[in-house]
Design a protein around this motif. Structure first.
Motif, PDB file in Angstrom:
ATOM      1  N   PHE A 263       0.815  -1.213   0.000  1.00 23.46           N
ATOM      2  CA  PHE A 263       0.000   0.000   0.000  1.00 23.46           C
ATOM      3  C   PHE A 263       0.853   1.270   0.000  1.00 23.46           C
ATOM      4  O   PHE A 263       0.354   2.325  -0.392  1.00 23.46           O
TER       5      PHE A 263
ATOM      6  N   LEU B 135      -2.059  -0.321  -3.662  1.00 21.21           N
ATOM      7  CA  LEU B 135      -3.199  -1.052  -4.225  1.00 21.21           C
ATOM      8  C   LEU B 135      -4.445  -0.190  -4.301  1.00 21.21           C
ATOM      9  O   LEU B 135      -5.168  -0.217  -5.303  1.00 21.21           O
ATOM     10  N   ASP B 136      -4.759   0.565  -3.237  1.00 14.93           N
ATOM     11  CA  ASP B 136      -5.987   1.356  -3.235  1.00 14.93           C
ATOM     12  C   ASP B 136      -5.936   2.469  -4.272  1.00 14.93           C
ATOM     13  O   ASP B 136      -6.922   2.711  -4.995  1.00 14.93           O
TER      14      ASP B 136
ATOM     15  N   LEU C 107      -7.972  -2.746   1.902  1.00 12.21           N
ATOM     16  CA  LEU C 107      -8.248  -2.285   0.547  1.00 12.21           C
ATOM     17  C   LEU C 107      -9.616  -1.624   0.459  1.00 12.21           C
ATOM     18  O   LEU C 107      -9.784  -0.596  -0.206  1.00 12.21           O
TER      19      LEU C 107
END
Length: 723
Positions: free
Chosen positions: A603, A615-616, A657
């Motif tokens: 992340f 990822l987000d 997430l």
């Protein structure tokens, strides 16, 4: 030569030539099997190693996992494991050929069948694989293995379609695949991937494992040999997790709260406790006593043999001296000097003195009691007969002997004077101690107070002299480096006298013609100036001796007195490390903040210095790249966020997430994050189900098409996942 522990399949010839072979060619693992089956037949690590045998020097090829018991016979230091991938893209096709050879051989194909594979092949690749890599892979399969047809597909897309058939995800959604060396995000619309809206980050499970290995190696440098890559992989999959809030989790461990202690894990390394020392038994004591007695007997025998040898030597020497004296008595008086020159002795008295010494040594060696006779000290003339003889009457050898006797006479006289001086000092010290004791008995309090005052006065006097000497040595010219001390205070009496002599000499030379050195008296000036440190060394010796005597006296009669040297030793100093036996805790690897710090790079890649998004943010970026953002397509995408790949097995990744995507989406947007049923094998299962369909041959291209259309056709080739 190739070896591994995977069992070879035996039903290769039972499958018809129309049955495709499915290969999931991942950067971490290589999976191969038959279309229509639920699980791959062969799975191994996608690496190759070529070590040499330590005895024969033969080079072997090790594909995938190897047996550590076999590797002790091979030298692996010059051939580390190599992968055919560079960030999910195959670029080392020589290594890829070793891997395909091993996979087909384990499937059951013999030598001729491995060279001519009669089955279609469906092989996975990464998103937007470069056409050069796809062309080289097709060339390898067609030219080397002779496959009739080949199809390329994306592993994350096969996993998404497989879970879509199971009802886990929808037709419209986002497939997020955190793999081994890279992470991909692929949007799906109506079941087909939209590659133009996909994105990628060069962070994956390999980086998490490498980061964890670095942290543990820095934390426990003495256990680096035990922190192997395989063990770090096991620790990562067993203990690492994604923190819901990274900052809060770090503060929790910084404060050392009970929750942080509960989340800490321990890895115990092999440790054997040291054997406890037990008191020796009576038999052991008796055995050691017998050995000691035996050694003592041997030493006594050696001493007795040495004593006997010494007695024999002394007896022979004594007989020789007696024979020499007997011959000397028979020689005429005039021939005695020439006879003595031949014997090496100077006089008859010297021979008799040597005879007496040898006789006394012989009696001591035999253990006889030596008579304590007070012999008269021989006179100087008897001991040193050549001193009073003029040099012109002596031979060259006797001149050398005369110089030797002069040196010995001077040394002995100096030794006697020093002995007499020490004796007198000892008498004076005893007399002074007796007087001090009488004064102490008359008035103990007054005596103790006077003694302390005398000690304080001498200490201050010596400190002042030391300070003046230090200031004088550490200054030069007019530079005042002693912290404000004046020039007069820096110089002692001897140095002041030297400065006066130098000033006088310079003043005399400045009056007129320089006549310095014409008279002999002028050169005495150098002798006077050379006595710079003579005077200052006389007084302090007596004062230091008196101070040492008073300190010793105070230590005897005053229990509260602490010497100055001990006061200096009481100051804090660096503690010397002490040896202690190693305990069980010294062989423990503590996993605390490392459990969530390492997977946090998925992340926040900037923790590793990688300037990319997590990822987000990748999910939001992929949504913004969609060709037609209208019609509620974004809501349908966020309602089916699908996680696949080995790195999505970390606990807490789905919740983290979902929280990250919720922060970048409008309030009230539907967000649902699901994970694949089996994130590791679902890609192969989806590819196997796809290859088993009847319309699969329409999605392949044959060897003839490759020869006719070439690389341009591969550039336009794209698999249709909705059949």
């Amino acid at each position: 030569m190739t070896f591994a522990r995977i069992q070879r399949q035996s039903d290769y010839n039972l499958f018809p030539s129309s049955c495709p072979i499915v290969i999931d060619n991942g950067a971490s693992s290589f999976r191969i099997g038959w279309a229509g089956e639920n699980d791959p037949r062969i799975t191994f690590r996608n690496i190759v190693q070529r070590p040499r045998h330590k005895a024969t020097g033969e080079t072997v090829t090790v594909v995938g996992d190897h047996d550590p018991a076999l590797m002790k016979y091979f030298d692996c230091t010059r051939s580390p494991p190599r992968s055919a991938f560079d960030s999910n893209v195959v670029y080392q096709f020589e290594i890829m050929e070793y891997i395909l050879d091993y996979g087909l051989e384990r499937m059951g194909a013999d030598g001729s069948q491995a060279e001519q594979v009669d089955h279609p092949v469906l092989i996975t690749e990464c998103v937007c694989n470069p056409v050069q890599s796809r062309s080289k892979m097709a060339e390898l399969l067609f030219e080397t293995y002779g496959v009739p047809s080949v199809a390329f597909g994306v592993d994350a897309a096969f996993s998404y379609k497989y879970n879509q058939q199971l009802g886990i995800c929808d037709k419209d959604g986002l497939a997020i695949c955190p793999g081994f060396t890279a992470t991909h995000v692929i949007p799906f619309i109506d079941g087909e991937p939209v590659y133009r809206a996909s994105c990628r980050t060069n962070i994956g499970g390999y980086n998490v494992s490498d980061y964890l290995k670095q942290l543990l190696s820095l934390k426990y440098p003495h256990h680096m040999s035990r922190i192997t890559w395989e063990k770090v992989e096991d620790l990562k999959m067993e203990h690492c997790y994604i923190a819901p809030d990274y900052s809060s989790e770090v503060r929790l461990f910084q404060k050392g709260m009970k929750e942080a202690e509960d989340k800490t894990r321990y890895w115990q390394l092999p440790w054997i406790p040291p054997p406890s020392e037990e008191p020796p038994s009576e038999e052991e004591i008796a055995r050691k006593a017998a050995i000691k007695e035996k050694q003592g007997q041997r030493l006594r025998e050696m001493a007795e043999a040495k004593r006997s040898s010494r007695i024999n030597e002394l007896e022979n020497e004594l007989q020789g001296l007696e024979f020499l004296i007997g011959q000397l008595e028979q020689v005429d008086e005039d021939d005695i000097p020439s006879f003595l020159v031949q014997t090496g002795y100077v006089s008859k008295q010297e021979i008799e003195s040597s005879l007496a010494k040898v006789a006394q040594s012989l009696r001591k060696a035999k253990g006889e009691q030596v008579e304590a006779e007070e012999k008269a000290e021989p006179s100087t003339t008897d001991k040193f007969p050549l001193i009073n003889i003029p040099d012109n009457m002596l031979s060259p050898e006797q001149l050398k002997e005369k110089r030797k006797q002069l040196f010995l006479k001077t040394t002995s006289e100096g030794r006697l004077r020093a002995k007499q001086k020490r004796f007198e000092e000892e008498l004076e010290r005893e007399r002074q101690n007796q007087q001090d004791e009488e004064r102490r008995l008359e008035n103990p309090e007054l005596y103790l107070e006077q003694l302390r005052a005398k000690h304080r006065e001498l200490s201050e006097k010596l400190d002042q002299r030391k300070r003046l000497k230090t200031n004088g040595n550490h200054t030069n010219g007019n530079h005042n480096l002693s912290g404000g001390v004046g020039r007069g205070e820096r110089l002692n009496a001897a140095q002041k006298e030297r400065m006066r002599l130098l000033t006088t000499a310079a003043f005399d030379r400045g009056k007129g013609e320089d006549t310095f050195g014409a008279r002999d008296e002028d050169w005495q000036l150098y002798k006077l100036m050379s006595k710079d440190n003579d005077d200052e060394d006389e007084g302090p010796d007596e004062d230091e001796a008196e101070l040492a005597r008073i300190s010793s006296r105070l230590q005897d009669i005053d229990p509260t007195f602490v010497p100055k040297t001990e006061l200096g030793s009481l100051q804090p100093s660096a503690e010397v490390p002490r040896f202690r036996p190693l305990t069980k805790e010294d062989f423990q690897i503590v996993l605390g903040v490392e459990r969530f710090r390492c997977p946090e790079i998925l992340f926040h890649p900037n923790l590793l210095g990688v300037d990319q998004v997590g990822l987000d943010e990748m999910a939001g970026l992929s949504l913004r790249r969609l060709p037609s953002p209208g019609g509620g397509i974004e809501e349908r995408m966020t309602n089916s966020i699908f996680l696949t790949g080995g790195s999505c097995l970390f606990p807490g990744i789905s919740e983290r997430l979902e929280a990250g995507v919720r922060m970048i989406r409008p309030c009230g947007s539907p967000i649902r994050v699901v994970r694949a049923l089996d994130p590791i094998f679902d890609a192969w299962r989806g590819a196997a189900a796809y290859a088993a369909s009847l319309r699969f041959p329409e999605q392949t291209f044959s060897k003839m098409d490759y020869y006719e259309k070439g690389e341009d056709w591969l550039r336009k080739y794209q698999l249709k996942y909705t059949l």
